[in-house]
Design a protein around this motif. Structure first.
Motif, short mmCIF file in Angstrom:
data_model
loop_
_atom_site.label_atom_id
_atom_site.label_comp_id
_atom_site.label_asym_id
_atom_site.label_seq_id
_atom_site.Cartn_x
_atom_site.Cartn_y
_atom_site.Cartn_z
N LYS A 79 11.05 57.20 87.39
CA LYS A 79 10.81 57.17 85.94
C LYS A 79 9.64 58.10 85.60
N VAL A 80 9.61 58.53 84.34
CA VAL A 80 8.52 59.39 83.90
C VAL A 80 7.69 58.70 82.80
N ASN A 81 6.44 59.12 82.68
CA ASN A 81 5.60 58.56 81.61
C ASN A 81 5.73 59.41 80.34
N GLY A 82 4.92 59.11 79.35
CA GLY A 82 5.01 59.76 78.05
C GLY A 82 4.85 61.27 78.12
N LYS A 83 4.18 61.73 79.17
CA LYS A 83 3.99 63.18 79.31
C LYS A 83 5.02 63.82 80.24
N GLY A 84 5.94 63.00 80.72
CA GLY A 84 7.00 63.54 81.56
C GLY A 84 6.67 63.60 83.05
N TYR A 85 5.57 62.93 83.43
CA TYR A 85 5.21 62.94 84.85
C TYR A 85 5.84 61.76 85.58
N ASN A 86 6.31 62.01 86.80
CA ASN A 86 6.75 60.91 87.65
C ASN A 86 5.49 60.26 88.21
N TYR A 87 5.20 59.08 87.73
CA TYR A 87 3.92 58.47 88.08
C TYR A 87 3.97 57.70 89.41
N ALA A 88 2.81 57.46 89.95
CA ALA A 88 2.69 56.76 91.24
C ALA A 88 2.92 55.25 91.05
N TYR A 89 3.53 54.63 92.05
CA TYR A 89 3.69 53.17 92.02
C TYR A 89 3.73 52.66 93.47
N MET A 90 3.60 51.35 93.61
CA MET A 90 3.64 50.77 94.96
C MET A 90 5.09 50.57 95.37
N SER A 91 5.57 51.44 96.21
CA SER A 91 6.96 51.28 96.63
C SER A 91 7.06 50.33 97.82
N ASN A 92 5.94 50.13 98.49
CA ASN A 92 5.92 49.27 99.67
C ASN A 92 4.69 48.37 99.61
N PRO A 93 4.63 47.49 98.59
CA PRO A 93 3.40 46.75 98.30
C PRO A 93 2.89 45.89 99.45
N GLU A 94 3.78 45.40 100.27
CA GLU A 94 3.35 44.50 101.35
C GLU A 94 2.40 45.18 102.32
N ALA A 95 2.48 46.50 102.42
CA ALA A 95 1.67 47.23 103.42
C ALA A 95 0.26 47.54 102.94
N CYS A 96 -0.03 47.28 101.65
CA CYS A 96 -1.33 47.67 101.09
C CYS A 96 -2.46 46.83 101.68
N THR A 97 -3.53 47.52 102.12
CA THR A 97 -4.69 46.82 102.66
C THR A 97 -5.88 46.89 101.71
N GLY A 98 -5.69 47.56 100.57
CA GLY A 98 -6.78 47.69 99.59
C GLY A 98 -7.90 48.59 100.09
N CYS A 99 -7.53 49.62 100.85
CA CYS A 99 -8.55 50.48 101.47
C CYS A 99 -9.24 51.40 100.49
N THR A 100 -8.69 51.60 99.31
CA THR A 100 -9.21 52.44 98.20
C THR A 100 -9.04 53.95 98.40
N ASN A 101 -8.45 54.36 99.50
CA ASN A 101 -8.30 55.80 99.72
C ASN A 101 -7.56 56.49 98.56
N CYS A 102 -6.52 55.84 98.07
CA CYS A 102 -5.72 56.43 97.00
C CYS A 102 -6.58 56.65 95.75
N ALA A 103 -7.40 55.63 95.44
CA ALA A 103 -8.23 55.70 94.25
C ALA A 103 -9.30 56.79 94.40
N LEU A 104 -9.82 56.92 95.63
CA LEU A 104 -10.88 57.92 95.85
C LEU A 104 -10.39 59.34 95.62
N VAL A 105 -9.16 59.64 96.07
CA VAL A 105 -8.68 61.02 95.94
C VAL A 105 -8.00 61.29 94.59
N CYS A 106 -7.82 60.25 93.79
CA CYS A 106 -7.11 60.42 92.51
C CYS A 106 -7.97 61.23 91.54
#
Lengths: 255, 361, 77
Positions: free
Chosen positions: C35-62
């Motif tokens: 799916k795309v957002n209002g600006k037409g970007y395919n946005y990021a989502y948790m496709s495999n939520p069970e594997a998340c450890t909350g390490c914050t790496n994704c947030a740091l590089v965003c």
């Protein structure tokens, strides 16, 4: 499991959120641009040091010209290359304030070389954040002073040829030689670990200013995926393979 | 306490700057005005009033230091001479665009190019018509004595802050270098940071939680908004034109001919007027003190009873264009000037008026 | 045994779909949405939520600061 995951989204479990020193404005940068990461890290340092009310920023000419829309502090927008001159006067007239510049490679290492070198040589008690992506982003991808040999840009479309276009400039190495600089380092933001190191470096630079040590220069080797004509992920890889060998990461000076 | 001293025009600028409570001077040496910074450095005001004095690496850096200081709400100034002022034009345009007050002193020398270190008035156009890029003007004061060199420093700061616009003292090498008796005003206190925050809420003093962040900038990418910014600036210039014109009129009541001259040329023209009066010619002198705003209305009104005007300038004829615009073609307006650093004598000026206006009829 | 579980929240309207978070995630949690957002970007989502450890790496590089991270220690049997 899905319920558990949704259930943990509570304030006591919050481990990372956008700092309030960053505004809610959507940044104008291209997707994947390093500027956004550096803005965030800078804002986090200002937040964590509790210096939002006493920090004055100087914006450059270049893609980051509108940085004042994103970091919620008082700002002055300088003419191209002149940020260190502004910062010099600001810090001397308001020594009770933290003063920093945020400049790109064209701003700092081409048109503003004199202002940069002399501010550093006088040891102005300021922080200089230097974004080096080896290209002019805002004007559409022309050659920068830091463009690598052989690297293609709009004004060296067959690749930078030193005999014709001159050599890439290691300005940060040069600044490290000057007696006025206290802390000179080169970092990057291509991985989470690198982002953490850059944040530490920027924090250290502001701490140096607090201690009246002189000029601190934090270079951040960055990507310009639009200018480089790569995807953001490819740009990071290209940077590691091509930029880092010529612009090696690490501290050059820490006094 | 006021103090009487014999000093150079350039030294008077420096003394007056400290005494009126200026916060900073940033400059680069160039003849014939280097005494301004030399005097400041010798007086070390940073030990007394706290005024910052710094020798910059170039005029380009100096004018941008003014931008930084002015953006903090501080009273900052520089001084230079013609080639150096040319280098500063980019920064002056940014200061005008960002609506920042400051003082730029130009002790003019002959151009173009490296020219000469001798006095000239050939920077008139550059000073009053903008000088750099974009639609803007400076508030331009033209001293014709060492006393006015001193007095105009504070006046220039006051006008600059009142209108949030750069002000210029347009002197020349003669006024800068000559010595005269000057009454220096008593020392005034510099503004405190708290006073600045109150008086100039636009200044970048540190973003308090209680207010929005302040942004000093001249960029606006939205054309409609940028046009509004331009309209706001133009409104100031109109107000300046209505309220701040300053000039001196000497023997204009019965005059049939008028000399219009500023700065050093006004001193010479004053002597020329005397020579012409002795010969029986009814000649007056109008000395514009503000070159922008120009005494357009005053000259137009005077022109009603005149047979002709001679604009006297040490240039190829620049102010003469503004005098002609003022009289709207109703009477003859001629120019007399010397260039390249040559200072005309009163006799030359008197002869020129006789030949160009009286004899020519 | 104690285990870190994490979760992220993406400000999908701010996300520009640059993929930097996708490659920064050590446990392959994130993908770009179809799916795309209002600006037409395919946005990021948790496709495999069970594997998340909350390490914050994704947030740091965003670059657009659009990721918020939560983490909790849970006992697993």
């Amino acid at each position: 499991m899905a319920e558990v995951i949704n259930d943990i989204k509570r304030s006591e479990n919050l481990v990372y959120a956008k700092t309030k020193v960053l505004t809610d404005n959507v940044m104008h940068y291209c997707p994947g641009c390093s500027h956004g990461v550096v803005h965030k890290v800078l804002a986090e340092v200002i937040d964590e040091m509790g210096i939002q009310e006493v920090t004055l920023g100087v914006a450059p000419v270049g893609c980051a010209v509108l940085i004042y829309n994103y970091i919620d502090i008082d700002w002055q927008e300088a003419a191209h290359g002149r940020a260190p001159a502004l910062a010099t006067a600001m810090k001397r007239l308001r020594p009770d304030r933290y003063v920093f510049t945020y400049q790109g490679d064209g701003d700092l290492a081409a048109i503003g070389t004199a202002e940069t070198i002399h501010a550093c040589n006088r040891g102005e008690n300021i922080v200089i954040i230097f974004i080096n992506n080896g290209i002019y982003g805002m004007t559409g991808g022309q050659m920068a002073p830091t463009t690598l040999e052989g690297m293609k840009t709009a004004t060296c479309p067959y690749g930078r040829e030193p005999s014709h276009d001159g050599n890439p400039l290691k300005i940060t190495e040069l600044l490290a030689q000057l007696p006025g600089t206290a802390y000179v380092t080169r970092q990057s933001v291509h991985t989470a670990a690198a982002v953490r190191k850059t944040k530490k470096a920027i924090r250290k630079a502001f701490e140096k200013q607090k201690e009246n040590k002189g000029t601190s220069v934090v270079e951040i080797v960055s990507t310009c995926n639009s200018g480089w004509k790569l995807t953001p992920v490819e740009a990071n890889k290209w940077m590691e393979e091509n930029m880092f060998p010529f612009y090696p990461l690490g501290d050059m000076k820490d006094e | 306490m006021s103090e009487l001293r014999l000093m150079k025009g350039n030294e008077a600028i420096a003394e007056a700057a400290i005494r009126c409570g200026a916060d900073g001077y940033f400059g680069y040496p160039i003849t014939p005005q280097s005494e301004v910074m030399e005097t400041l450095m010798a007086l070390k005001p940073w030990e007394t009033t706290g005024m910052v004095v710094l020798q910059a690496e170039s005029e380009v850096a100096a004018i941008n230091m003014l931008y930084g200081g002015a953006g903090c709400g501080k009273r900052v100034m520089t001084s230079s001479s013609s080639p150096g002022i040319s280098l500063m034009q980019e920064g002056i345009s940014y200061l005008a665009g960002a609506e920042l007050p400051c003082l730029v002193v130009n002790v003019v020398r002959g151009g173009p190019g490296l020219g000469t270190i001798q006095p000239s008035q050939s920077d008139y156009f550059q000073s009053v018509k903008g000088g750099g890029h974009g639609d803007y003007k400076l508030i331009v004061l033209a001293p014709s004595s060492v006393q006015e060199m001193a007095d105009f420093v504070e006046l220039a700061f006051d006008l600059a802050f009142k209108y949030r616009n750069p002000a210029m003292i347009l002197a020349d090498g003669m006024i800068g270098q000559m010595m005269e008796k000057v009454e220096l005003k008593p020392q005034k206190k510099r503004w405190t940071n708290e006073e600045i925050e109150k008086m100039h809420p636009w200044a970048t003093t540190g973003k308090k939680n209680s207010r929005e962040r302040n942004i000093i900038t001249s960029v606006e990418l939205d054309s409609e908004k940028h046009e509004q910014a331009n309209i706001r600036i133009q409104k100031k210039y109109k107000e300046l034109q209505e309220k701040e014109v300053r000039y001196e009129a000497i023997d204009t009541e019965d005059a049939e001919y008028l000399l219009v001259a500023y700065g050093s040329s006004a001193r010479i023209s004053l002597a020329a007027k005397e020579l012409l009066r002795k010969k029986g010619h009814k000649v007056g002198l109008l000395r514009p003190i503000t070159l922008f705003p120009f005494p357009t209305k005053q000259i137009r009104e005077l022109a009603e009873g005149l047979k002709g005007i001679l604009s006297v300038e040490m240039s190829a004829g620049q102010m003469v264009e503004d005098v002609r615009l003022a009289v709207e073609g109703k009477i003859k307006v001629e120019h007399f000037g010397r260039m390249g650093g040559v200072v005309p004598t009163p006799e030359e000026v008197a002869d020129a008026l006789e030949q160009k206006l009286i004899g020519g009829q | 045994m104690a285990k870190m579980i994490g979760s992220i929240e993406v400000d999908t309207e701010k996300c520009k779909g640059c993929s930097l978070c996708v490659v920064a995630c050590p446990t392959d949690v994130i993908a770009l949405s179809d799916k795309v957002n209002g600006k037409g970007y395919n946005y990021a989502y948790m496709s495999n939520p069970e594997a998340c450890t909350g390490c914050t790496n994704c947030a740091l590089v965003c670059p657009d600061s659009c990721i918020t991270v939560y983490r909790q220690k849970v006992e697993v049997v």
